[in-house]
Design a protein around this motif. Structure first.
Motif, PDB file in Angstrom:
ATOM      1  N   GLU A 118       9.308  25.850   5.851  1.00 32.75           N
ATOM      2  CA  GLU A 118       8.892  27.337   5.850  1.00 32.75           C
ATOM      3  C   GLU A 118       9.410  28.261   5.012  1.00 32.75           C
ATOM      4  OE1 GLU A 118       8.711  27.144  10.613  1.00 32.75           O
ATOM      5  OE2 GLU A 118      10.947  26.988   9.810  1.00 32.75           O
ATOM      6  N   GLY A 119      10.574  28.200   4.531  1.00 28.21           N
ATOM      7  CA  GLY A 119      11.233  29.040   3.302  1.00 28.21           C
ATOM      8  C   GLY A 119      10.565  28.873   2.231  1.00 28.21           C
ATOM      9  N   LYS A 120      10.279  27.861   1.547  1.00 25.81           N
ATOM     10  CA  LYS A 120       9.413  27.611   0.634  1.00 25.81           C
ATOM     11  C   LYS A 120       8.053  28.371   0.690  1.00 25.81           C
ATOM     12  CE  LYS A 120       9.868  23.559  -1.661  1.00 25.81           C
ATOM     13  NZ  LYS A 120       9.893  22.138  -1.645  1.00 25.81           N
ATOM     14  N   SER A 121       7.436  27.978   1.818  1.00 25.84           N
ATOM     15  CA  SER A 121       6.166  28.519   1.838  1.00 25.84           C
ATOM     16  C   SER A 121       6.198  30.069   1.975  1.00 25.84           C
ATOM     17  CB  SER A 121       5.536  28.044   3.341  1.00 25.84           C
ATOM     18  OG  SER A 121       4.260  28.728   3.281  1.00 25.84           O
ATOM     19  N   ASP A 122       7.284  30.596   2.309  1.00 26.92           N
ATOM     20  CA  ASP A 122       7.403  32.229   2.354  1.00 26.92           C
ATOM     21  C   ASP A 122       7.899  32.864   1.208  1.00 26.92           C
ATOM     22  OD1 ASP A 122       6.906  32.742   5.108  1.00 26.92           O
ATOM     23  OD2 ASP A 122       8.969  32.994   6.000  1.00 26.92           O
ATOM     24  N   ASP A 177      13.627  51.562  10.146  1.00 24.45           N
ATOM     25  CA  ASP A 177      12.715  50.547  10.150  1.00 24.45           C
ATOM     26  C   ASP A 177      11.264  50.802   9.579  1.00 24.45           C
ATOM     27  OD1 ASP A 177      14.694  48.883  11.120  1.00 24.45           O
ATOM     28  OD2 ASP A 177      14.158  49.340  13.195  1.00 24.45           O
ATOM     29  N   GLU A 178      10.912  50.251   8.509  1.00 27.07           N
ATOM     30  CA  GLU A 178       9.595  50.742   7.905  1.00 27.07           C
ATOM     31  C   GLU A 178       8.612  49.513   8.169  1.00 27.07           C
ATOM     32  OE1 GLU A 178       9.757  51.926   4.160  1.00 27.07           O
ATOM     33  OE2 GLU A 178      11.235  53.390   4.445  1.00 27.07           O
ATOM     34  N   ASP A 179       7.481  49.520   8.355  1.00 30.32           N
ATOM     35  CA  ASP A 179       6.424  48.348   8.480  1.00 30.32           C
ATOM     36  C   ASP A 179       6.062  48.109   6.976  1.00 30.32           C
ATOM     37  OD1 ASP A 179       4.944  46.505   9.562  1.00 30.32           O
ATOM     38  OD2 ASP A 179       3.331  47.795  10.012  1.00 30.32           O
ATOM     39  N   THR A 180       6.524  46.865   6.601  1.00 31.36           N
ATOM     40  CA  THR A 180       6.330  46.330   5.363  1.00 31.36           C
ATOM     41  C   THR A 180       5.167  45.415   5.461  1.00 31.36           C
ATOM     42  OG1 THR A 180       7.922  44.664   5.705  1.00 31.36           O
ATOM     43  CG2 THR A 180       8.680  46.751   4.568  1.00 31.36           C
ATOM     44  N   GLY A 181       4.821  45.165   6.523  1.00 35.24           N
ATOM     45  CA  GLY A 181       3.659  44.088   6.594  1.00 35.24           C
ATOM     46  C   GLY A 181       4.135  42.642   6.361  1.00 35.24           C
ATOM     47  N   LEU A 182       5.335  42.552   6.304  1.00 38.97           N
ATOM     48  CA  LEU A 182       5.829  41.031   6.159  1.00 38.97           C
ATOM     49  C   LEU A 182       6.639  40.809   7.654  1.00 38.97           C
ATOM     50  CD1 LEU A 182       7.684  41.666   2.683  1.00 38.97           C
ATOM     51  CD2 LEU A 182       5.431  40.569   3.228  1.00 38.97           C
ATOM     52  N   THR A 183       6.838  39.518   7.719  1.00 33.53           N
ATOM     53  CA  THR A 183       7.548  39.111   9.135  1.00 33.53           C
ATOM     54  C   THR A 183       9.161  39.480   8.893  1.00 33.53           C
ATOM     55  OG1 THR A 183       8.087  36.941   8.025  1.00 33.53           O
ATOM     56  CG2 THR A 183       5.993  37.287   9.502  1.00 33.53           C
ATOM     57  N   GLU A 184       9.729  39.217   9.923  1.00 30.73           N
ATOM     58  CA  GLU A 184      11.362  39.658   9.630  1.00 30.73           C
ATOM     59  C   GLU A 184      11.990  38.443   8.707  1.00 30.73           C
ATOM     60  OE1 GLU A 184      15.164  39.408  12.628  1.00 30.73           O
ATOM     61  OE2 GLU A 184      13.323  40.004  13.712  1.00 30.73           O
ATOM     62  N   ASN A 185      11.566  37.199   8.786  1.00 36.26           N
ATOM     63  CA  ASN A 185      12.189  36.298   7.807  1.00 36.26           C
ATOM     64  C   ASN A 185      11.633  36.439   6.442  1.00 36.26           C
ATOM     65  OD1 ASN A 185      13.641  34.632   9.507  1.00 36.26           O
ATOM     66  ND2 ASN A 185      11.620  33.408  10.296  1.00 36.26           N
ATOM     67  N   GLN A 186      10.519  37.127   6.168  1.00 42.26           N
ATOM     68  CA  GLN A 186       9.916  37.327   4.786  1.00 42.26           C
ATOM     69  C   GLN A 186      10.765  38.403   4.243  1.00 42.26           C
ATOM     70  OE1 GLN A 186       5.971  37.892   5.452  1.00 42.26           O
ATOM     71  NE2 GLN A 186       5.433  35.629   5.211  1.00 42.26           N
TER      72      GLN A 186
END
Length: 142
Positions: free
Chosen positions: A102-106, A27-36
């Motif tokens: 929300e998906g379109k926003s991401d 697990d690397e911290d990409t700075g994105l949410t799990e959904n992103q």
């Protein structure tokens, strides 16, 4: 049935500790949410960038297909978004699709972060269609 020995329990404990360490290393911290992160990975499965100087062409994912994939991800429990029916133009017809705002926003956020490439095309009926592709930067993060 024979009860487990203390030695067997210690060996099992060591194995589970090792597996936990390897999971945290992956697990690397990409700075994105799990959904992103999941959305970026999903798009990377269906697209690829072309290599300049070779005959290899890139693959793109049309926006209506991406909307359907996001919906299927929600239904499968992989993506944590809400959705609602929305009238969309597909080809020469109007159809109702379950669309996640929300998906379109991401997706737009991933575009702003230059993790996705976008391409505006024209359909046979001269309607604008947006296509998406994983960028080189996004391919390194997914």
């Amino acid at each position: 049935m024979k009860p487990p020995q203390e030695e067997d329990l210690d060996d099992d404990a060591e194995i589970s500790e090792d597996s936990e360490v390897s999971e945290s290393d992956e697990d690397e911290d990409t700075g994105l949410t799990e959904n992103q992160n999941r959305l970026l990975y999903l798009i990377s499965l269906y697209t690829r960038t072309g290599n300049p100087g070779t005959e290899e062409e890139g693959q793109w994912l049309r926006k209506p297909a991406l909307i359907v994939l996001i919906y299927e991800g929600i239904v499968a429990g992989v993506l944590d978004f809400d959705y609602a029916p929305s009238s969309q133009s597909v080809g020469n017809r109007r159809v109702w699709l379950n669309v996640s705002q929300e998906g379109k926003s991401d997706v737009e956020f991933l575009r702003e972060e230059e993790l996705l490439n976008g391409l505006q095309m024209s359909s046979k009926s001269f309607q604008p269609i947006t296509c998406y592709q994983i960028s080189e930067k996004g391919d390194r993060k997914s």
